[in-house]
Design a protein around this motif. Sequence first.
Motif, PDB file in Angstrom:
ATOM      1  N   ILE A  24       0.691  -2.485  -4.558  1.00 48.90           N
ATOM      2  CA  ILE A  24      -0.828  -2.588  -4.591  1.00 48.90           C
ATOM      3  C   ILE A  24      -1.661  -3.418  -3.724  1.00 48.90           C
ATOM      4  N   SER A  25      -1.125  -4.621  -3.450  1.00 50.46           N
ATOM      5  CA  SER A  25      -1.888  -5.467  -2.511  1.00 50.46           C
ATOM      6  C   SER A  25      -1.959  -4.736  -1.138  1.00 50.46           C
ATOM      7  N   GLN A  26      -0.760  -4.140  -0.725  1.00 48.57           N
ATOM      8  CA  GLN A  26      -0.769  -3.634   0.830  1.00 48.57           C
ATOM      9  C   GLN A  26      -1.653  -2.368   0.661  1.00 48.57           C
ATOM     10  N   THR A  27      -1.733  -1.632  -0.327  1.00 49.84           N
ATOM     11  CA  THR A  27      -2.476  -0.303  -0.493  1.00 49.84           C
ATOM     12  C   THR A  27      -3.983  -0.755  -0.458  1.00 49.84           C
ATOM     13  N   ARG A  28      -4.503  -1.848  -0.958  1.00 54.35           N
ATOM     14  CA  ARG A  28      -5.858  -2.210  -1.345  1.00 54.35           C
ATOM     15  C   ARG A  28      -6.293  -3.060   0.359  1.00 54.35           C
ATOM     16  N   ARG A  29      -5.225  -3.770   0.734  1.00 60.91           N
ATOM     17  CA  ARG A  29      -5.596  -4.108   2.426  1.00 60.91           C
ATOM     18  C   ARG A  29      -5.819  -2.818   3.286  1.00 60.91           C
ATOM     19  N   LEU A  30      -5.016  -1.996   3.088  1.00 58.46           N
ATOM     20  CA  LEU A  30      -5.129  -0.696   3.938  1.00 58.46           C
ATOM     21  C   LEU A  30      -6.651  -0.112   3.717  1.00 58.46           C
ATOM     22  N   LYS A  31      -6.732  -0.116   2.390  1.00 58.94           N
ATOM     23  CA  LYS A  31      -8.153   0.620   2.049  1.00 58.94           C
ATOM     24  C   LYS A  31      -9.078  -0.151   2.769  1.00 58.94           C
ATOM     25  N   GLY A  32      -9.181  -1.370   2.786  1.00 59.77           N
ATOM     26  CA  GLY A  32     -10.127  -2.144   3.486  1.00 59.77           C
ATOM     27  C   GLY A  32     -10.161  -1.882   4.982  1.00 59.77           C
ATOM     28  N   ASP A  33      -9.047  -1.740   5.628  1.00 58.34           N
ATOM     29  CA  ASP A  33      -9.128  -1.352   7.152  1.00 58.34           C
ATOM     30  C   ASP A  33      -9.465  -0.095   7.313  1.00 58.34           C
ATOM     31  N   VAL A  34      -9.212   0.940   6.616  1.00 57.46           N
ATOM     32  CA  VAL A  34      -9.801   2.299   6.781  1.00 57.46           C
ATOM     33  C   VAL A  34     -11.174   2.465   6.450  1.00 57.46           C
ATOM     34  N   ASP A  35     -11.626   1.449   5.306  1.00 62.44           N
ATOM     35  CA  ASP A  35     -13.027   1.595   5.288  1.00 62.44           C
ATOM     36  C   ASP A  35     -13.744   0.925   6.586  1.00 62.44           C
ATOM     37  N   ALA A  36     -13.275   0.006   7.095  1.00 67.08           N
ATOM     38  CA  ALA A  36     -13.872  -0.518   8.227  1.00 67.08           C
ATOM     39  C   ALA A  36     -13.724   0.311   9.510  1.00 67.08           C
ATOM     40  N   VAL A  37     -12.838   1.112   9.604  1.00 65.77           N
ATOM     41  CA  VAL A  37     -12.861   1.854  10.671  1.00 65.77           C
ATOM     42  C   VAL A  37     -14.060   3.079  10.182  1.00 65.77           C
ATOM     43  N   ARG A  38     -14.161   3.585   9.078  1.00 71.17           N
ATOM     44  CA  ARG A  38     -15.170   4.522   8.847  1.00 71.17           C
ATOM     45  C   ARG A  38     -16.557   3.744   9.210  1.00 71.17           C
ATOM     46  N   ARG A  39     -16.636   2.737   8.881  1.00 72.11           N
ATOM     47  CA  ARG A  39     -17.870   1.940   9.212  1.00 72.11           C
ATOM     48  C   ARG A  39     -18.217   1.960  10.711  1.00 72.11           C
ATOM     49  N   ASP A  40     -17.046   1.788  11.176  1.00 74.32           N
ATOM     50  CA  ASP A  40     -17.265   1.516  12.851  1.00 74.32           C
ATOM     51  C   ASP A  40     -17.570   3.024  13.421  1.00 74.32           C
ATOM     52  N   ALA A  41     -17.374   4.088  12.625  1.00 70.54           N
ATOM     53  CA  ALA A  41     -17.538   5.541  13.443  1.00 70.54           C
ATOM     54  C   ALA A  41     -18.881   5.555  13.641  1.00 70.54           C
ATOM     55  N   GLY A  42     -19.949   4.872  12.807  1.00 69.80           N
ATOM     56  CA  GLY A  42     -21.256   4.900  13.089  1.00 69.80           C
ATOM     57  C   GLY A  42     -22.055   6.213  13.290  1.00 69.80           C
ATOM     58  N   GLY A  43     -23.011   6.167  14.533  1.00 70.15           N
ATOM     59  CA  GLY A  43     -23.481   7.547  14.717  1.00 70.15           C
ATOM     60  C   GLY A  43     -24.467   8.080  13.822  1.00 70.15           C
ATOM     61  N   ASP A  44     -25.276   9.047  14.272  1.00 70.01           N
ATOM     62  CA  ASP A  44     -26.219   9.417  13.348  1.00 70.01           C
ATOM     63  C   ASP A  44     -25.852  10.860  12.855  1.00 70.01           C
ATOM     64  N   GLY A  45     -24.664  11.286  13.022  1.00 72.35           N
ATOM     65  CA  GLY A  45     -24.144  12.355  12.628  1.00 72.35           C
ATOM     66  C   GLY A  45     -24.300  13.616  13.293  1.00 72.35           C
ATOM     67  N   SER A  46     -24.682  13.460  14.673  1.00 73.86           N
ATOM     68  CA  SER A  46     -25.073  14.695  15.403  1.00 73.86           C
ATOM     69  C   SER A  46     -23.761  14.887  16.284  1.00 73.86           C
ATOM     70  N   ASP A  47     -23.006  13.860  16.435  1.00 73.72           N
ATOM     71  CA  ASP A  47     -21.723  13.941  17.322  1.00 73.72           C
ATOM     72  C   ASP A  47     -20.526  14.491  16.293  1.00 73.72           C
TER      73      ASP A  47
END
Length: 482
Positions: A24-47
Amino acid sequence: MPSHLSADRPAAQPPGGGSVDALISQTRRLKGDVDAVRRDAGGDGSDPGDRWQRALCDLALHQLDDLDAHLAQLREGPPTPPAADGAALPRAAAAAGPWRGSLLSRVGSAEWNLLTDEAVWSAELYRILGRDPAAPPLTLDELPSVVPEEDRPKLTAMVTGCLVDGRPIDGEFRVARPDGEVRTVHMMGEPVLDADGGTAAMWAVLRDVSALRRSERTVSETRDSLQRHHDRAQTEHRVAVEAQEAVLPPWRGALRLPHGEPGPLDVAGRYLPAASGSMIGGDWYDALELPGGATLLSVGDLTGHGPTVTSSMAMLLGALRGMAMAGTRPGPLMTLLNQMLEATGRPALASALCCQYRPGKRTLTWAQAGHPAPLLFRDGTGRRLDTPRGALLGAAPGGSYGHAEEILREGDLLLLHTDGLVTGDPGRSGDAGVAGTGRLLALAARLDEARDAADCVRLVVKEFGAAERQDDACVLVARVTS
């Protein structure tokens, strides 16, 4: 009939709490990492690439949410709902409400007894299907009534295969809730056999996968959109390249102008693409023999990239050639080009340099529109010619353009270029244009030793062509030979 959960075998014991907690701890750490990658994607949605990346991250988060929830359920162990007096509740009564350790809200269970036509649902299945917990569960005959018509054959085939042929159930179908919402459920189950080996009941676990399937559809749609974007970009690039090749001079290497042997001018030119290879812009170079023995030399750059820009560049260069062939002098020619851009109604900016060389008196007449001046190399030194007035084409409605004259000598060398040649090196700091011009002028001694114009172009390309060029560029060299 005993439930399949109370089969004649020891009850399965949950794994040790420590190992599940670690997962469970590993899964939650991985969720945090994936969520960080999602936020880093950024952009205005045009790309399309950014949209595809975010959609994949959303899908991964849905999967990890489910994994986290199932591991928590595994840690708590199988459902054992106690009655108030400590005795086990009947299954039908237990299904009416939640209890600690029950299946999660997105996963429900059901069992259908074929001998008594009794159905038992978990409370979670009631929530998934949006039905009143006080209402009786649907029998197998009634279950298709909540399934859209186009999905009923799939459900019938799964149930028939389980009850008649004893095959496990593993498939998806949609259900229509009373509130009008349609959800997708994944059902897994198997038959429960009696002592004689006949099918006495069927049990199943139904999982609400609506959010997961929506994320998968989003990933698929954004992937298709990205592919269409790539295909469109490749098509536009091919069209731009074809348009450019159709317009730029057909000759490669050296050219003597006017045509003859020997000619008074030795000319060579080169187009240098941007480092990415996909940014085909509006840069051009041209050398053309004019009536009466004069020679037209021109370079220019229309702002932007792609087929529209290359087609506009073709129009501009065609007009320049036509007016020069008609005898229009460089200054008035630039004025007419500016008026033509205004008349087209297509907003565009272009820099241009137009030179006419008359070999009789070795006179160079030239005009410019917001463009770097020609560089003149003589006797091992170089200088920048004084620039006549002239704004960018398309920038000054009704503007007029001056011209300048220079008397050349035998052995003189002219170097014309677009600004991408000297500003395309991102490793240079300061004023890239000024620094680049200084680097060109510093080649004077080496250019003086070159055998011909083609060698001069190769020397310039070697000096400037290896950079990670941010924009395309053109260079044109003309040497006075007689």
